[in-house]
Design a protein around this motif. Structure first.
Motif, PDB file in Angstrom:
ATOM      1  N   TYR A  28      52.008  69.973 -39.379  1.00  0.00           N
ATOM      2  CA  TYR A  28      52.575  70.173 -38.287  1.00  0.00           C
ATOM      3  C   TYR A  28      54.144  70.158 -38.301  1.00  0.00           C
ATOM      4  O   TYR A  28      54.900  70.802 -37.307  1.00  0.00           O
ATOM      5  CB  TYR A  28      52.352  68.799 -37.350  1.00  0.00           C
ATOM      6  CG  TYR A  28      51.018  68.760 -36.796  1.00  0.00           C
ATOM      7  CD1 TYR A  28      50.636  69.534 -35.634  1.00  0.00           C
ATOM      8  CD2 TYR A  28      50.014  68.252 -37.492  1.00  0.00           C
ATOM      9  CE1 TYR A  28      49.323  69.373 -35.244  1.00  0.00           C
ATOM     10  CE2 TYR A  28      48.715  68.293 -37.032  1.00  0.00           C
ATOM     11  CZ  TYR A  28      48.343  68.865 -35.821  1.00  0.00           C
ATOM     12  OH  TYR A  28      47.039  68.810 -35.336  1.00  0.00           O
ATOM     13  N   ASN A  29      54.932  69.856 -39.423  1.00  0.00           N
ATOM     14  CA  ASN A  29      56.220  69.760 -39.430  1.00  0.00           C
ATOM     15  C   ASN A  29      56.806  70.439 -40.515  1.00  0.00           C
ATOM     16  O   ASN A  29      58.033  70.395 -40.725  1.00  0.00           O
ATOM     17  CB  ASN A  29      56.603  68.287 -39.562  1.00  0.00           C
ATOM     18  CG  ASN A  29      56.069  67.540 -40.904  1.00  0.00           C
ATOM     19  OD1 ASN A  29      55.788  68.069 -41.973  1.00  0.00           O
ATOM     20  ND2 ASN A  29      56.219  66.352 -40.691  1.00  0.00           N
ATOM     21  N   PHE A  30      56.103  71.092 -41.422  1.00  0.00           N
ATOM     22  CA  PHE A  30      56.639  71.710 -42.601  1.00  0.00           C
ATOM     23  C   PHE A  30      57.653  72.932 -42.369  1.00  0.00           C
ATOM     24  O   PHE A  30      58.585  73.209 -43.161  1.00  0.00           O
ATOM     25  CB  PHE A  30      55.664  72.079 -43.794  1.00  0.00           C
ATOM     26  CG  PHE A  30      54.948  73.478 -43.356  1.00  0.00           C
ATOM     27  CD1 PHE A  30      53.921  73.713 -42.421  1.00  0.00           C
ATOM     28  CD2 PHE A  30      55.281  74.767 -44.054  1.00  0.00           C
ATOM     29  CE1 PHE A  30      53.235  74.784 -42.146  1.00  0.00           C
ATOM     30  CE2 PHE A  30      54.545  75.873 -43.839  1.00  0.00           C
ATOM     31  CZ  PHE A  30      53.840  75.829 -42.841  1.00  0.00           C
ATOM     32  N   ARG A  31      57.706  73.514 -41.121  1.00  0.00           N
ATOM     33  CA  ARG A  31      58.758  74.532 -40.888  1.00  0.00           C
ATOM     34  C   ARG A  31      59.916  74.077 -40.334  1.00  0.00           C
ATOM     35  O   ARG A  31      60.694  74.838 -39.834  1.00  0.00           O
ATOM     36  CB  ARG A  31      57.860  75.586 -40.159  1.00  0.00           C
ATOM     37  CG  ARG A  31      56.879  76.348 -40.898  1.00  0.00           C
ATOM     38  CD  ARG A  31      56.846  77.849 -40.367  1.00  0.00           C
ATOM     39  NE  ARG A  31      56.169  78.656 -41.476  1.00  0.00           N
ATOM     40  CZ  ARG A  31      54.744  78.893 -41.234  1.00  0.00           C
ATOM     41  NH1 ARG A  31      54.016  78.454 -40.080  1.00  0.00           N
ATOM     42  NH2 ARG A  31      54.294  79.637 -42.247  1.00  0.00           N
ATOM     43  N   GLU A  32      59.844  72.811 -39.967  1.00  0.00           N
ATOM     44  CA  GLU A  32      61.156  72.191 -39.192  1.00  0.00           C
ATOM     45  C   GLU A  32      61.700  70.889 -40.014  1.00  0.00           C
ATOM     46  O   GLU A  32      62.396  69.986 -39.717  1.00  0.00           O
ATOM     47  CB  GLU A  32      60.634  71.721 -37.870  1.00  0.00           C
ATOM     48  CG  GLU A  32      59.731  70.654 -37.719  1.00  0.00           C
ATOM     49  CD  GLU A  32      60.110  69.807 -36.583  1.00  0.00           C
ATOM     50  OE1 GLU A  32      60.721  70.081 -35.870  1.00  0.00           O
ATOM     51  OE2 GLU A  32      59.398  68.629 -36.571  1.00  0.00           O
ATOM     52  N   LEU A  33      61.501  71.057 -41.475  1.00  0.00           N
ATOM     53  CA  LEU A  33      61.940  69.734 -42.199  1.00  0.00           C
ATOM     54  C   LEU A  33      63.554  69.896 -42.263  1.00  0.00           C
ATOM     55  O   LEU A  33      64.327  68.864 -42.427  1.00  0.00           O
ATOM     56  CB  LEU A  33      61.501  70.098 -43.798  1.00  0.00           C
ATOM     57  CG  LEU A  33      60.327  70.129 -43.819  1.00  0.00           C
ATOM     58  CD1 LEU A  33      59.701  70.174 -45.305  1.00  0.00           C
ATOM     59  CD2 LEU A  33      59.823  68.643 -43.437  1.00  0.00           C
ATOM     60  N   ASP A  34      64.204  71.335 -41.673  1.00  0.00           N
ATOM     61  CA  ASP A  34      65.638  71.289 -41.754  1.00  0.00           C
ATOM     62  C   ASP A  34      66.006  70.357 -40.439  1.00  0.00           C
ATOM     63  O   ASP A  34      67.183  69.759 -40.520  1.00  0.00           O
ATOM     64  CB  ASP A  34      65.993  72.733 -41.674  1.00  0.00           C
ATOM     65  CG  ASP A  34      65.310  73.480 -40.610  1.00  0.00           C
ATOM     66  OD1 ASP A  34      64.255  73.105 -40.237  1.00  0.00           O
ATOM     67  OD2 ASP A  34      65.803  74.605 -40.347  1.00  0.00           O
ATOM     68  N   LYS A  35      65.487  70.642 -39.477  1.00  0.00           N
ATOM     69  CA  LYS A  35      65.836  69.979 -38.210  1.00  0.00           C
ATOM     70  C   LYS A  35      65.638  68.425 -38.249  1.00  0.00           C
ATOM     71  O   LYS A  35      66.412  67.729 -37.843  1.00  0.00           O
ATOM     72  CB  LYS A  35      64.640  70.265 -36.980  1.00  0.00           C
ATOM     73  CG  LYS A  35      65.084  71.819 -36.672  1.00  0.00           C
ATOM     74  CD  LYS A  35      64.460  72.220 -35.308  1.00  0.00           C
ATOM     75  CE  LYS A  35      64.224  73.655 -35.089  1.00  0.00           C
ATOM     76  NZ  LYS A  35      63.162  74.321 -34.920  1.00  0.00           N
ATOM     77  N   ILE A  36      64.443  68.105 -39.042  1.00  0.00           N
ATOM     78  CA  ILE A  36      64.410  66.487 -39.269  1.00  0.00           C
ATOM     79  C   ILE A  36      65.553  66.162 -40.149  1.00  0.00           C
ATOM     80  O   ILE A  36      66.086  65.069 -39.751  1.00  0.00           O
ATOM     81  CB  ILE A  36      62.905  66.250 -40.113  1.00  0.00           C
ATOM     82  CG1 ILE A  36      61.880  66.856 -38.877  1.00  0.00           C
ATOM     83  CG2 ILE A  36      62.907  64.808 -40.491  1.00  0.00           C
ATOM     84  CD1 ILE A  36      60.443  66.975 -39.740  1.00  0.00           C
TER      85      ILE A  36
END
Ligand code: SF4
Lengths: 94, 359
Positions: B157-165
């Motif tokens: 669910y989150n691997f494409r938004e690690l930069d945002k996290i």
């Protein structure tokens, strides 16, 4: 007062934890952690406010297989104690 | 190296209770339920740790703030000559709780799980409305100048938004954030198929994290990067570099050298990831006795003597001299033994030279 006439005590702010091969000195207030080897641990335990430099060196001589000249040993112990004082791990006995 | 007289630090799962039901949680599964120890037992235990001169305690759970006596327990730990860290989901940290925490001078870290940068990616994993609650809790902690850090379980669910996290963690004051692999344990095992990354996805995550680390430095960390670094060094080693070097042992795990863990019900284990390896109960044995002479611990410590070249699974592998065999938790869950390599950290499996499927 000269080094030879002084006695030392451990700084009570540090927890002194003995291990087989040395000791940890840990200050829980500041998170400062230091390690000393077996000889260092032995010296720390002799810093109880009673032993002068002569006595500390004599006891090391008796306890360990020291292969340096007595005056070298004394210099090394002095420099160890100076470092411990600088790090505030030891204090001079008032 | 001789065994330390006691651990330096102890991981204390202070409660099994939790107000969330995260799908990736490695602690919980619907099949397990532990009874929490009462306050007096924990207090006796913390005094015992202080007697043994243990320097650090990390409180975790469950969710530590679910305990009605948590403040009393923190008070006791804080009164002893030791330091404290806390793992929390932050949802129960209101302004008052954050203010109260900020009065303790010996807290090193408050590690908060942060698994998405917005409700759309966070909540499917951790429950509706949880992003907002976590966010509010973090704001309270940060405003009270507490040493917050983050833990993100990387998943589908989150691997494409690690930069945002990572960006969120950085906006809250350049806080350290660990990006770790999903573990096949607890609910994480049950949902592994749905949540775990395929090899290409894992590589995409690794590349993104590599870029973030190059930009922001060591505040970006975690098992994915560690593993990526190890694979990278293996990739650059040729047969000629490795031949003739002695094999490593199963040395990738530091449990029982400086640390061990306690379950909510008082069983001592090597690590919180290995809750079934019960070495002794704090009601039945002194902690010192368990640390030094529990059979379970003695056997576990022998793991470090097992050479990779002796393992059936690692036979003929070129990487014996540089591999450390990984974490023992996954093999324990999957095969019932810690005396083997971690298939999730194996370079040969990663390269596709061996087939492997958790399910
Ligand atoms: S890379 Fe895999 S097969 Fe090779 S030694 Fe490591 S764990 Fe064993």
């Amino acid at each position: 007062m000269e080094m030879k006439d002084k006695t030392f005590v451990m700084n009570k702010d540090f927890v002194f934890r003995e291990e087989e091969e040395g000791a940890f000195l840990f200050n829980p207030q500041t998170d400062e952690l230091h390690c000393v080897n077996g000889v260092g641990m032995f010296i720390c335990k002799l810093c109880n406010g009673k032993n002068h430099m002569d006595e500390i060196c004599k006891r090391i001589w008796e306890e360990f297989d020291v292969d340096v000249e007595p005056h070298r040993l004394r210099r090394e112990v002095e420099s160890f104690i100076e470092r411990m004082l600088a790090l505030n791990l030891l204090k001079e006995r008032e | 190296m001789s065994l330390l007289s006691a651990p330096i630090s102890v991981f204390v799962s202070i409660t099994y209770k939790c107000n969330l039901r995260c799908r990736h949680c490695a602690v919980y599964s619907e099949a397990i339920a532990y009874d929490d120890l009462d306050s007096e037992s924990w207090i006796r235990f913390f005094h015992e740790l202080a007697e043994l001169k243990v320097f650090r305690v990390r409180l975790s759970g469950g969710e530590p703030f679910m305990r009605h006596d948590i403040w009393r327990l923190i008070d006791i730990i804080h009164s002893l000559p030791m330091r404290l860290s806390i793992n929390t989901n932050a949802t129960l940290i209101d302004k008052e709780a954050a203010g109260r925490l900020s009065l303790y001078r010996k807290i090193d870290e408050i590690m908060v799980s942060l698994d998405g940068s917005c409700p759309e990616t966070h909540d499917p994993l951790r429950g509706k409305g949880t992003f907002r609650e976590v966010y509010r809790g973090i704001e309270n902690l940060v405003r009270s100048s507490l040493p917050v850090s983050f833990y993100c379980t990387v998943n589908r669910y989150n691997f494409r938004e690690l930069d945002k996290i990572a960006q969120l963690a950085l906006e809250w004051g350049r806080r350290p954030i660990k990006f770790n692999d999903l573990l096949p344990e607890g609910r994480g095992l049950k949902n592994y198929k749905d949540l775990s990354l395929k090899r290409e996805e894992w590589e995409e995550a690794l590349n993104l994290l590599g870029e973030l680390r190059r930009t922001y430095g060591p505040v970006i960390a975690g098992t994915i990067l560690d593993q990526g670094d190890m694979y990278d060094s293996m990739r650059h080693m040729g047969r000629e570099d490795l031949q003739g070097l002695p094999p490593n042992s199963l040395s990738g795990c530091g449990a029982l050298i400086r640390e061990c863990a306690v379950r909510p019900d008082g069983w001592i284990t090597p690590c919180d990831r290995l809750p079934d390896l019960k070495a002794g109960h704090i009601h039945e044995h002194r902690f010192r006795e368990i640390w030094h002479s529990s059979e379970v611990f003695e056997t576990f410590r022998k793991r470090r003597e097992v050479l990779l070249s002796e393992l059936e699974e690692c036979r003929g592998c070129l990487y014996h001299p540089v591999c450390t065999g990984g974490c023992p938790a996954a093999p324990y869950v999957l095969y019932g033994t810690v005396m083997t390599r971690d298939p999730l950290g194996c370079y040969r499996i990663y390269l596709g030279e061996e087939a492997f499927n958790v399910l």
